[in-house]
Write a protein that holds these residues in place. Structure first.
Motif, PDB file in Angstrom:
ATOM      1  N   UNK A   1       3.512  -7.541  12.938  1.00 36.83           N
ATOM      2  CA  UNK A   1       3.262  -7.542  11.373  1.00 36.83           C
ATOM      3  C   UNK A   1       3.684  -7.691  10.395  1.00 36.83           C
ATOM      4  N   UNK A   2       3.948  -8.181   9.283  1.00 40.75           N
ATOM      5  CA  UNK A   2       4.175  -7.081   8.255  1.00 40.75           C
ATOM      6  C   UNK A   2       3.243  -5.801   7.033  1.00 40.75           C
ATOM      7  N   UNK A   3       3.978  -4.493   6.614  1.00 43.98           N
ATOM      8  CA  UNK A   3       3.172  -2.812   6.740  1.00 43.98           C
ATOM      9  C   UNK A   3       1.969  -3.703   5.455  1.00 43.98           C
ATOM     10  N   UNK A   4       2.585  -5.110   4.293  1.00 41.76           N
ATOM     11  CA  UNK A   4       1.628  -5.340   3.613  1.00 41.76           C
ATOM     12  C   UNK A   4      -0.054  -6.309   3.836  1.00 41.76           C
ATOM     13  N   UNK A   5      -0.882  -6.483   3.206  1.00 42.06           N
ATOM     14  CA  UNK A   5      -2.040  -6.467   3.539  1.00 42.06           C
ATOM     15  C   UNK A   5      -1.946  -8.364   3.368  1.00 42.06           C
ATOM     16  N   UNK A   6      -2.635  -9.196   3.750  1.00 42.36           N
ATOM     17  CA  UNK A   6      -3.437 -10.419   3.220  1.00 42.36           C
ATOM     18  C   UNK A   6      -2.770 -10.882   4.858  1.00 42.36           C
ATOM     19  N   UNK A   7      -4.514 -11.941   5.112  1.00 42.98           N
ATOM     20  CA  UNK A   7      -4.635 -12.516   6.207  1.00 42.98           C
ATOM     21  C   UNK A   7      -4.812 -14.246   5.961  1.00 42.98           C
ATOM     22  N   UNK A   8      -4.463 -14.571   4.506  1.00 42.72           N
ATOM     23  CA  UNK A   8      -4.532 -16.467   4.532  1.00 42.72           C
ATOM     24  C   UNK A   8      -3.506 -16.344   3.121  1.00 42.72           C
TER      25      UNK A   8
ATOM     26  N   UNK B   1       1.153  -1.542   0.153  1.00 47.36           N
ATOM     27  CA  UNK B   1      -0.733  -0.118  -0.453  1.00 47.36           C
ATOM     28  C   UNK B   1       0.983   1.576   0.324  1.00 47.36           C
ATOM     29  N   UNK B   2       1.019   2.039  -0.692  1.00 46.68           N
ATOM     30  CA  UNK B   2       1.959   2.977  -1.076  1.00 46.68           C
ATOM     31  C   UNK B   2       1.357   4.261  -0.170  1.00 46.68           C
ATOM     32  N   UNK B   3       0.314   4.639  -0.229  1.00 44.22           N
ATOM     33  CA  UNK B   3      -0.495   5.570   1.010  1.00 44.22           C
ATOM     34  C   UNK B   3      -1.934   4.874   1.262  1.00 44.22           C
ATOM     35  N   UNK B   4      -2.364   5.376   1.459  1.00 38.42           N
ATOM     36  CA  UNK B   4      -4.166   5.063   2.036  1.00 38.42           C
ATOM     37  C   UNK B   4      -4.582   5.844   0.576  1.00 38.42           C
ATOM     38  N   UNK B   5      -5.672   4.849   0.300  1.00 40.23           N
ATOM     39  CA  UNK B   5      -6.583   5.416  -0.911  1.00 40.23           C
ATOM     40  C   UNK B   5      -7.206   4.743  -1.169  1.00 40.23           C
ATOM     41  N   UNK B   6      -7.259   4.761  -2.497  1.00 42.07           N
ATOM     42  CA  UNK B   6      -8.096   4.233  -3.207  1.00 42.07           C
ATOM     43  C   UNK B   6      -7.399   2.061  -4.003  1.00 42.07           C
ATOM     44  N   UNK B   7      -8.150   2.039  -4.771  1.00 39.56           N
ATOM     45  CA  UNK B   7      -7.574   0.141  -4.850  1.00 39.56           C
ATOM     46  C   UNK B   7      -5.727   0.757  -5.612  1.00 39.56           C
ATOM     47  N   UNK B   8      -5.403   1.559  -6.516  1.00 41.96           N
ATOM     48  CA  UNK B   8      -4.839   2.694  -7.133  1.00 41.96           C
ATOM     49  C   UNK B   8      -3.405   2.178  -6.881  1.00 41.96           C
ATOM     50  N   UNK B   9      -3.720   2.528  -5.404  1.00 43.46           N
ATOM     51  CA  UNK B   9      -2.945   2.973  -4.053  1.00 43.46           C
ATOM     52  C   UNK B   9      -2.170   1.199  -4.043  1.00 43.46           C
ATOM     53  N   UNK B  10      -1.863   0.356  -4.516  1.00 46.71           N
ATOM     54  CA  UNK B  10      -1.279  -0.550  -4.308  1.00 46.71           C
ATOM     55  C   UNK B  10      -0.556  -0.710  -5.872  1.00 46.71           C
TER      56      UNK B  10
END
Length: 326
Positions: free
Chosen positions: A57-64, A6-15
């Motif tokens: 936890x790492x800063x990038x998402x993903x729970x499974x 996540x480069x910054x909080x926002x819409x999906x394009x911040x991924x």
């Protein structure tokens, strides 16, 4: 390794896909090469800046995730998963990556006939459903209502509750989705887009109501859920898709001797999550091994399509789980 950050909080394009440090395994950890990562609504909240990862936890998402063990911590024994074993695992975060380190107690060995990729659709849903059905004291003969029966958690809840012998009712939007929920094992599927949901639920239960409601709506569904509860019913709130706040008529709650329970999975201490996964391993995973519960995957997208995956989930079009493939 590559990860979706996540480069910054926002819409999906911040991924964006970026290089990040490889994980470092602790003594009781497995390092897993990721075959797929499940996309969950918690990831959408984290991307928007509303759900920071737990400490450590790492800063990038993903729970499974699902994948193959490539390294083991020095504290593991011969009965723990070995290098080369295929596993699915629950995480506190960091699943959108090529490698993850996961405590061994949060990993499940895969049956031979279960796709390594599609197995990523199961850990978070099974842990959520199993822990909350226990919190709700679901008993044989109860009527269970699953709100959002076509979602990533909902499709697991319908299958697992059906396998446990519970009478399952579920809501979904539109005739195509309700038909698919019925095919998963629901005894009744109610179109939430049609008027009179409370009356239709009561008709489907011969006037009794729902003994347990597993709810993803939150504030916006509170009054309707309370109206559908049976006497001594239990409402378990596991999501807030329709808001954080709602009005509760306490006279109805008291007259029904009902209870409202709220839970989160991600922020629980590790020992609690290990206990939940142990329950999944002993009581729910056998239904996966016997094919009573199977992954329901809406789409499999590459890491460079992570923004599309988030949009797909946000739009409500997904039936079941959306997966990201490294």
């Amino acid at each position: 390794m590559r990860a979706v950050v996540i480069t910054k909080p926002g819409d999906p394009d911040v991924l964006a896909v970026q290089d990040v440090p490889d994980p470092v395994a602790g003594p009781r950890d497995l390092v897993v090469r990721v075959a797929a990562a499940g996309v969950n609504r918690a990831d959408l909240l984290q991307r928007a800046g509303h759900y920071p990862p737990p400490t450590g936890a790492p800063a990038w998402p993903g729970l499974e995730v699902s994948g193959t063990v490539v390294a083991r911590g020095h504290g593991l024994g011969p009965d723990d998963p070995q290098v080369g074993d295929r596993v699915a695992a629950l995480l506190a975060g960091g699943g959108y990556a090529e490698l993850v380190a996961v405590p061994v107690g949060l990993a499940l060995r895969l049956p031979d006939d279960l796709s390594t990729v599609d197995a990523a659709a199961l850990p978070e849903g099974l842990a959520t459903v199993w822990s909350n059905l226990r919190a709700a004291r679901l008993a044989p003969g109860d009527n269970l209502l699953v709100r959002g029966g076509s979602g990533g958690v909902g499709v697991v809840a319908v299958q697992l509750a059906h396998a446990l012998g519970t009478r399952v009712l579920a809501t979904a939007g539109g005739p195509e989705r309700t038909a698919r929920v019925l095919a998963l094992g629901a005894d009744a599927a109610l179109d939430h887009r049609e008027p009179g949901l409370v009356d239709r639920l009561r008709d489907a239960t011969d006037g009794h109501g729902a003994d347990v409601i597993l709810d993803v709506l939150g504030g916006g569904g509170l009054a309707e859920n309370l109206a559908m509860l049976a006497d001594d019913g239990r409402l378990v709130v596991i999501g807030m898709q329709q808001g954080r706040r709602g009005e509760l008529d306490l006279s109805v709650l008291l007259s029904k001797r009902a209870s409202v329970v709220g839970t989160l999975l991600r922020s629980r201490p590790l020992e609690q999550k290990v206990a939940i996964m142990d329950g999944v391993r002993r009581h729910a995973w056998p239904f996966v091994q016997d094919r009573w519960v199977r992954p329901v995957v809406h789409a499999r997208l590459g890491f460079d399509q992570a923004a599309d995956a988030h949009r797909m989930l946000e739009s409500g079009e997904a039936f079941g789980k959306v997966l990201l493939i490294p």
